[in-house]
Every structure is written in structure tokens, then in C-alpha cells.
Design a protein around this motif. Structure first.
Motif, PDB file in Angstrom:
ATOM      1  N   TYR A 170      -4.218   5.268 -17.316  1.00 50.64           N
ATOM      2  CA  TYR A 170      -2.850   5.403 -17.825  1.00 50.64           C
ATOM      3  C   TYR A 170      -1.967   6.113 -16.795  1.00 50.64           C
ATOM      4  CZ  TYR A 170       1.064   6.549 -20.888  1.00 50.64           C
ATOM      5  OH  TYR A 170       2.322   6.658 -21.413  1.00 50.64           O
ATOM      6  N   ILE A 171      -2.468   7.217 -16.250  1.00 51.94           N
ATOM      7  CA  ILE A 171      -1.683   7.992 -15.284  1.00 51.94           C
ATOM      8  C   ILE A 171      -1.405   7.168 -14.030  1.00 51.94           C
ATOM      9  CG2 ILE A 171      -1.715  10.026 -13.768  1.00 51.94           C
ATOM     10  CD1 ILE A 171      -3.414  11.415 -15.949  1.00 51.94           C
ATOM     11  N   LYS A 172      -2.412   6.443 -13.548  1.00 55.63           N
ATOM     12  CA  LYS A 172      -2.236   5.609 -12.347  1.00 55.63           C
ATOM     13  C   LYS A 172      -1.094   4.610 -12.541  1.00 55.63           C
ATOM     14  CE  LYS A 172      -5.011   2.191 -12.032  1.00 55.63           C
ATOM     15  NZ  LYS A 172      -4.091   1.023 -12.284  1.00 55.63           N
ATOM     16  N   ASP A 173      -1.136   3.901 -13.662  1.00 53.77           N
ATOM     17  CA  ASP A 173      -0.100   2.902 -13.919  1.00 53.77           C
ATOM     18  C   ASP A 173       1.275   3.542 -14.018  1.00 53.77           C
ATOM     19  OD1 ASP A 173      -2.055   0.944 -13.948  1.00 53.77           O
ATOM     20  OD2 ASP A 173      -2.243   0.914 -16.141  1.00 53.77           O
ATOM     21  N   VAL A 197      -7.615   3.889  -4.791  1.00 57.92           N
ATOM     22  CA  VAL A 197      -8.259   3.297  -3.617  1.00 57.92           C
ATOM     23  C   VAL A 197      -8.730   1.879  -3.917  1.00 57.92           C
ATOM     24  CG1 VAL A 197     -10.265   3.463  -2.097  1.00 57.92           C
ATOM     25  CG2 VAL A 197      -8.901   5.482  -2.569  1.00 57.92           C
ATOM     26  N   ALA A 198      -9.233   1.662  -5.117  1.00 57.97           N
ATOM     27  CA  ALA A 198      -9.705   0.331  -5.506  1.00 57.97           C
ATOM     28  C   ALA A 198      -8.568  -0.687  -5.492  1.00 57.97           C
ATOM     29  CB  ALA A 198     -10.345   0.385  -6.888  1.00 57.97           C
ATOM     30  N   GLU A 199      -7.339  -0.211  -5.660  1.00 56.40           N
ATOM     31  CA  GLU A 199      -6.185  -1.107  -5.639  1.00 56.40           C
ATOM     32  C   GLU A 199      -5.553  -1.221  -4.255  1.00 56.40           C
ATOM     33  OE1 GLU A 199      -3.326  -0.333  -8.681  1.00 56.40           O
ATOM     34  OE2 GLU A 199      -4.766  -0.653 -10.310  1.00 56.40           O
ATOM     35  N   GLY A 200      -6.177  -0.592  -3.253  1.00 58.71           N
ATOM     36  CA  GLY A 200      -5.711  -0.760  -1.886  1.00 58.71           C
ATOM     37  C   GLY A 200      -4.760   0.291  -1.370  1.00 58.71           C
ATOM     38  N   HIS A 201      -4.562   1.366  -2.115  1.00 57.74           N
ATOM     39  CA  HIS A 201      -3.680   2.441  -1.664  1.00 57.74           C
ATOM     40  C   HIS A 201      -4.466   3.455  -0.845  1.00 57.74           C
ATOM     41  CE1 HIS A 201      -0.667   0.817  -4.357  1.00 57.74           C
ATOM     42  NE2 HIS A 201      -1.547   0.867  -5.355  1.00 57.74           N
ATOM     43  N   MET A 213       0.840  -1.204   0.000  1.00 53.12           N
ATOM     44  CA  MET A 213       0.000   0.000   0.000  1.00 53.12           C
ATOM     45  C   MET A 213       0.865   1.240   0.000  1.00 53.12           C
ATOM     46  SD  MET A 213      -2.994   1.208   2.660  1.00 53.12           S
ATOM     47  CE  MET A 213      -1.856   1.431   4.043  1.00 53.12           C
ATOM     48  N   LYS A 214       0.588   2.136  -0.912  1.00 55.96           N
ATOM     49  CA  LYS A 214       1.331   3.391  -0.998  1.00 55.96           C
ATOM     50  C   LYS A 214       0.465   4.551  -0.524  1.00 55.96           C
ATOM     51  CE  LYS A 214       4.387   1.983  -4.768  1.00 55.96           C
ATOM     52  NZ  LYS A 214       5.584   1.948  -3.908  1.00 55.96           N
ATOM     53  N   THR A 215       1.130   5.596  -0.047  1.00 55.98           N
ATOM     54  CA  THR A 215       0.446   6.827   0.330  1.00 55.98           C
ATOM     55  C   THR A 215       0.636   7.824  -0.806  1.00 55.98           C
ATOM     56  OG1 THR A 215       0.795   6.439   2.676  1.00 55.98           O
ATOM     57  CG2 THR A 215       0.309   8.694   2.003  1.00 55.98           C
ATOM     58  N   VAL A 260      -9.635   7.273   1.700  1.00 61.55           N
ATOM     59  CA  VAL A 260      -9.554   8.574   1.043  1.00 61.55           C
ATOM     60  C   VAL A 260      -9.611   9.642   2.123  1.00 61.55           C
ATOM     61  CG1 VAL A 260     -10.609  10.204  -0.557  1.00 61.55           C
ATOM     62  CG2 VAL A 260     -10.658   7.768  -1.066  1.00 61.55           C
ATOM     63  N   PHE A 261      -8.623  10.504   2.135  1.00 61.25           N
ATOM     64  CA  PHE A 261      -8.528  11.540   3.156  1.00 61.25           C
ATOM     65  C   PHE A 261      -8.536  12.892   2.452  1.00 61.25           C
ATOM     66  CE2 PHE A 261      -6.391   7.673   4.338  1.00 61.25           C
ATOM     67  CZ  PHE A 261      -6.934   7.384   5.579  1.00 61.25           C
TER      68      PHE A 261
END
Length: 225
Positions: free
Chosen positions: A201-204, A22-26, A1-3, A45-46
Motif C-alpha cells: 500500500y505504501i509503495k503504491d 527494487v522488484a519494480e526496477g527502482h 526508474m526513480k531514486t 539497493v544502496f
């Protein structure tokens, strides 16, 4: 998990990025002036209301991040604003405001968040094809496109300054995406790519691009504009 910190999350690509990470657990720190009601039902989500042009507010924000999350793995500069007017009609205040959001806000947020980033972290700036030297330019976008060119150079410089710390800086220069901002720049134009597709694309790239690139500008465009 990344911040992950993402700016400009109230709509469009930014909102889609939040949902996908968030769907990927970050865990995502969603930054914008107003909250997106879609995030209320999402875990990890903060939301933080931050004025990127206010130094005191940015320092307060960085202190909150340090206390609540300790460190940041990815910073995505997605927030932006646009003025679409002939150059002769753009007021000094309008020109300055575009730079405050698109350039000075990016620099200021980098300044307060970089001390919270470790080796392997990634700072990703979302720019525009309009900021690419030698690309096709369009009347009315003098403030916007020149500001997008400025953050490209800023990212290249910071990549050099922080390379010994292992923090990567890259830029994605986007072409046309079907967003509200595109409609402000090119009323009536229908882009071939929607915010969901571009956010994917940006997420990856945000998660893996720093393994292959640093100080680079990638042109993400299939059409003109």
C-alpha cells in the motif's frame, strides 16, 4: 526508474518496501543503523548507515547521495522508535530520544535532502493513528504518540512552504500492522495486516499519491488499535 530514500529498513515494513521497489526496477537508498543481510543479493539497493540525530553524518550522507545519484525522487520517513511506559516512569532522556528519532530526525533529513529534490518529488512520512487528533489514545504511549502527532503537523507546514517548488508532502497514519514495534506497544495483540501488505500500500501511494494529495494525512487503519 526513480531514486528512493527509505529510512528504517533493517526490519518490518521498511525492509519490505526496499524489496518491492527494487522488484519494480527502482533504485533504493536504504537507510538504517545496521544493514539487512537480505539486501546483499539485490541489485539497485544502496545501504547507508546513518544516525538521523547526527547533523555532521547527515550532511555527509547528503553529499554522498548528490555525488552518486544527483537527485532524489521519493523520500520515505519510515524509521521510528517507541517507549511503552506510564508517563510518570518515562525519563527525560527516553522522552527526548523518541523525539530525536521520530521528529528531529525527520526534520533534519528533510533539510539535507530537499535541495536534491525537483518538481514532482514526493516526501512521505509514516505516522501512526496515535498521532491523529481525536483518535483513541492508549496509556504508556505518551512519548510515541505525541511525536507522531508532531511529524503530521511538520508535514502539513512543509507542504505549504514547498508547494511552489512542486514538492509534495503527505502522511500515512497507520493502524495496527504485525511488526515488532506493535508487539512493544501492545504485547500479544494480533494485527489483521502484515508488513508485506502494508508495504504494498505504501509503495503504491509513494509512487502516485502526490498526483492527488499534498499536505494531507490519510488514516490507514481497519481496527483499533
Amino acid at each position: 526508474m526513480k531514486t528512493i530514500i527509505i529510512t528504517g529498513t533493517s526490519r518490518g515494513i521498511g525492509a519490505e518496501l526496499v524489496k518491492q521497489f527494487v522488484a519494480e526496477g527502482h533504485q533504493v537508498i536504504a537507510v538504517s543503523r545496521k544493514a539487512n543481510p537480505e539486501f546483499e543479493s539485490l541489485k539497485n539497493v544502496f545501504f547507508k548507515s546513518v544516525d538521523l540525530s547526527n547533523e555532521a553524518g547527515l550532511i555527509h550522507f547528503s553529499n554522498q547521495v548528490k555525488a552518486e545519484f544527483n537527485s532524489v525522487d521519493i523520500l520515505i520517513h519510515n524509521a521510528g522508535t517507541i517507549v511503552n511506559k506510564p508517563f510518570a516512569e518515562i525519563s527525560a532522556a527516553e522522552f527526548e530520544y523518541v523525539y530525536k528519532v521520530n521528529v528531529f530526525g525527520v526534520a533534519a533529513l528533510n533539510r539535507v535532502i530537499l535541495p536534491l529534490m525537483n518538481a514532482g518529488s514526493h516526501v512521505l512520512t509514516i505516522s501512526s493513528m496515535g498521532g491523529i487528533q481525536g483518535s483513541m489514545k492508549f496509556p504508556g504511549l505518551a512519548a510515541y504518540s505525541s511525536s507522531k502527532g508532531a511529524v503530521i503537523t511538520l508535514s502539513e507546514l512543509l507542504a505549504e512552504e514547498y508547494k511552489d517548488q512542486g514538492i509534495a508532502f503527505n502522511v500515512l497514519a497507520l493502524g495496527a500492522v504485525q511488526t515488532e514495534m506493535l508487539q512493544e506497544a501492545f504485547p500479544g495483540y494480533q494485527a489483521p495486516i502484515n508488513p508485506l501488505e502494508m508495504a504494498t500500500y505504501i509503495k503504491d501511494f509513494a509512487l502516485t499519491g502526490n498526483k492527488f494529495f499534498n499536505g494531507k494525512v490519510l488514516q490507514v487503519s481497519s481496527t483499533t488499535p
